[in-house]
Each structure stands twice: as C-alpha cells, then as structure tokens.
Design a protein around this motif. Structure first.
Motif, PDB file in Angstrom:
ATOM      1  N   LEU A   1       1.599   4.484  -2.931  1.00  0.00           N
ATOM      2  CA  LEU A   1       2.015   5.764  -2.349  1.00  0.00           C
ATOM      3  C   LEU A   1       1.052   6.284  -1.282  1.00  0.00           C
ATOM      4  O   LEU A   1       0.784   7.485  -1.197  1.00  0.00           O
ATOM      5  CB  LEU A   1       2.212   6.810  -3.459  1.00  0.00           C
ATOM      6  CG  LEU A   1       3.199   6.422  -4.562  1.00  0.00           C
ATOM      7  CD1 LEU A   1       3.251   7.498  -5.630  1.00  0.00           C
ATOM      8  CD2 LEU A   1       4.577   6.155  -3.984  1.00  0.00           C
ATOM      9  N   ILE A   2       0.552   5.383  -0.454  1.00  0.00           N
ATOM     10  CA  ILE A   2      -0.354   5.762   0.634  1.00  0.00           C
ATOM     11  C   ILE A   2       0.484   6.083   1.869  1.00  0.00           C
ATOM     12  O   ILE A   2       1.338   5.292   2.270  1.00  0.00           O
ATOM     13  CB  ILE A   2      -1.369   4.638   0.912  1.00  0.00           C
ATOM     14  CG1 ILE A   2      -2.246   4.445  -0.335  1.00  0.00           C
ATOM     15  CG2 ILE A   2      -2.213   4.943   2.136  1.00  0.00           C
ATOM     16  CD1 ILE A   2      -3.192   3.283  -0.257  1.00  0.00           C
ATOM     17  N   ASN A   3       0.235   7.246   2.459  1.00  0.00           N
ATOM     18  CA  ASN A   3       1.011   7.672   3.628  1.00  0.00           C
ATOM     19  C   ASN A   3       0.524   6.965   4.901  1.00  0.00           C
ATOM     20  O   ASN A   3      -0.435   6.194   4.874  1.00  0.00           O
ATOM     21  CB  ASN A   3       0.974   9.193   3.780  1.00  0.00           C
ATOM     22  CG  ASN A   3      -0.414   9.720   4.061  1.00  0.00           C
ATOM     23  OD1 ASN A   3      -1.337   8.985   4.409  1.00  0.00           O
ATOM     24  ND2 ASN A   3      -0.579  11.022   3.900  1.00  0.00           N
ATOM     25  N   MET A   4       1.188   7.223   6.012  1.00  0.00           N
ATOM     26  CA  MET A   4       0.875   6.547   7.279  1.00  0.00           C
ATOM     27  C   MET A   4      -0.562   6.802   7.730  1.00  0.00           C
ATOM     28  O   MET A   4      -1.236   5.894   8.204  1.00  0.00           O
ATOM     29  CB  MET A   4       1.838   6.985   8.386  1.00  0.00           C
ATOM     30  CG  MET A   4       3.193   6.374   8.302  1.00  0.00           C
ATOM     31  SD  MET A   4       3.143   4.590   8.529  1.00  0.00           S
ATOM     32  CE  MET A   4       4.572   4.169   7.550  1.00  0.00           C
ATOM     33  N   GLU A   5      -1.031   8.025   7.565  1.00  0.00           N
ATOM     34  CA  GLU A   5      -2.392   8.337   7.969  1.00  0.00           C
ATOM     35  C   GLU A   5      -3.389   7.560   7.115  1.00  0.00           C
ATOM     36  O   GLU A   5      -4.411   7.075   7.608  1.00  0.00           O
ATOM     37  CB  GLU A   5      -2.653   9.847   7.864  1.00  0.00           C
ATOM     38  CG  GLU A   5      -1.907  10.666   8.898  1.00  0.00           C
ATOM     39  CD  GLU A   5      -0.411  10.831   8.607  1.00  0.00           C
ATOM     40  OE1 GLU A   5       0.032  10.609   7.458  1.00  0.00           O
ATOM     41  OE2 GLU A   5       0.323  11.181   9.540  1.00  0.00           O
TER      42      GLU A   5
ATOM     43  N   LEU B   1       0.826  -1.209   0.000  1.00  0.00           N
ATOM     44  CA  LEU B   1       0.000   0.000   0.000  1.00  0.00           C
ATOM     45  C   LEU B   1       0.861   1.261   0.000  1.00  0.00           C
ATOM     46  O   LEU B   1       0.574   2.221  -0.707  1.00  0.00           O
ATOM     47  CB  LEU B   1      -0.932   0.000   1.215  1.00  0.00           C
ATOM     48  CG  LEU B   1      -2.050  -1.034   1.217  1.00  0.00           C
ATOM     49  CD1 LEU B   1      -2.717  -1.090   2.583  1.00  0.00           C
ATOM     50  CD2 LEU B   1      -3.062  -0.727   0.138  1.00  0.00           C
ATOM     51  N   HIS B   2       1.914   1.248   0.795  1.00  0.00           N
ATOM     52  CA  HIS B   2       2.750   2.437   0.942  1.00  0.00           C
ATOM     53  C   HIS B   2       3.648   2.662  -0.278  1.00  0.00           C
ATOM     54  O   HIS B   2       3.689   3.768  -0.834  1.00  0.00           O
ATOM     55  CB  HIS B   2       3.599   2.315   2.210  1.00  0.00           C
ATOM     56  CG  HIS B   2       4.496   3.481   2.453  1.00  0.00           C
ATOM     57  ND1 HIS B   2       4.023   4.719   2.850  1.00  0.00           N
ATOM     58  CD2 HIS B   2       5.835   3.612   2.359  1.00  0.00           C
ATOM     59  CE1 HIS B   2       5.043   5.555   2.985  1.00  0.00           C
ATOM     60  NE2 HIS B   2       6.154   4.908   2.691  1.00  0.00           N
TER      61      HIS B   2
ATOM     62  N   ILE C   1      -7.148   2.903   6.343  1.00  0.00           N
ATOM     63  CA  ILE C   1      -7.441   1.636   5.674  1.00  0.00           C
ATOM     64  C   ILE C   1      -7.508   0.505   6.694  1.00  0.00           C
ATOM     65  O   ILE C   1      -8.425  -0.328   6.657  1.00  0.00           O
ATOM     66  CB  ILE C   1      -6.378   1.349   4.589  1.00  0.00           C
ATOM     67  CG1 ILE C   1      -6.551   2.318   3.421  1.00  0.00           C
ATOM     68  CG2 ILE C   1      -6.453  -0.098   4.112  1.00  0.00           C
ATOM     69  CD1 ILE C   1      -5.404   2.314   2.427  1.00  0.00           C
ATOM     70  N   SER C   2      -6.558   0.476   7.618  1.00  0.00           N
ATOM     71  CA  SER C   2      -6.549  -0.559   8.651  1.00  0.00           C
ATOM     72  C   SER C   2      -7.823  -0.504   9.482  1.00  0.00           C
ATOM     73  O   SER C   2      -8.450  -1.534   9.755  1.00  0.00           O
ATOM     74  CB  SER C   2      -5.324  -0.378   9.544  1.00  0.00           C
ATOM     75  OG  SER C   2      -5.352  -1.289  10.608  1.00  0.00           O
TER      76      SER C   2
END
Length: 95
Positions: A62-66, A57-58, A71-72
C-alpha cells in the motif's frame, strides 16, 4: 513498425489485472517510460520487472506514488554507492 519488444498499456493492464491509470501514473512520476505511437501507449518488455516491483510495493504494501518515487530514488543511490565502492576496489559486505 513491429511491436515485438513492447506491449500496449491495455494488454499490460489486462495481463496483470491492474488499472491502466496505474501505468500512466507511474509514467507521470517518471518511474517507468511509456512510448506513444499512433494514439497507443506502449511499455517496453525490458521494463516489466520494474513494473512488477512497483506493483508489489503499491498493491501489497500500500505504498503511494510519492513513496514509490522515494524508494526508487534511494535504491538508485544505493546502486550508485555500490558501483563507486567497486570502482575504488573495495568490497561490499553481503554482496
């Protein structure tokens, strides 16, 4: 103590070719749990599939921590709703 069920953050970082800071960021955001023994951080092998999901995902999307946190949270809610439906005796379309 034997460490057969966990891997150091450094070993994990080298194996997956990722920065150790990514693992510590995931831990800081509550997405994985690192354990600390004698100044060494470890990740349980059972969490590797979760780590791999967050890596895809990251790094791929390119999905950031937030975003990973959101998503989680949503995936946990969906799993809870599915469990509730099964408990009530219902069927889940597509599962």
């Amino acid at each position: 103590m034997e460490n057969n069920d966990k891997i150091t953050v450094e070993q994990c970082s080298q194996y997956y070719n990722i920065a150790t800071s990514f693992l510590f960021d995931l831990d800081d955001h509550g997405l994985i749990v690192l354990t600390h023994e004698e100044n060494t951080a470890y990740l349980d092998y059972g969490q590797l599939p979760l780590l791999e999901k967050y890596m895809r995902l990251h790094y791929d999307l390119l999905i950031n921590m937030e975003g990973l946190e959101a998503i989680s949270h949503l995936l946990k809610r969906v799993q809870l709703l599915h469990a509730t439906i099964r408990h009530l005796g219902g069927e889940i379309p597509g599962y």
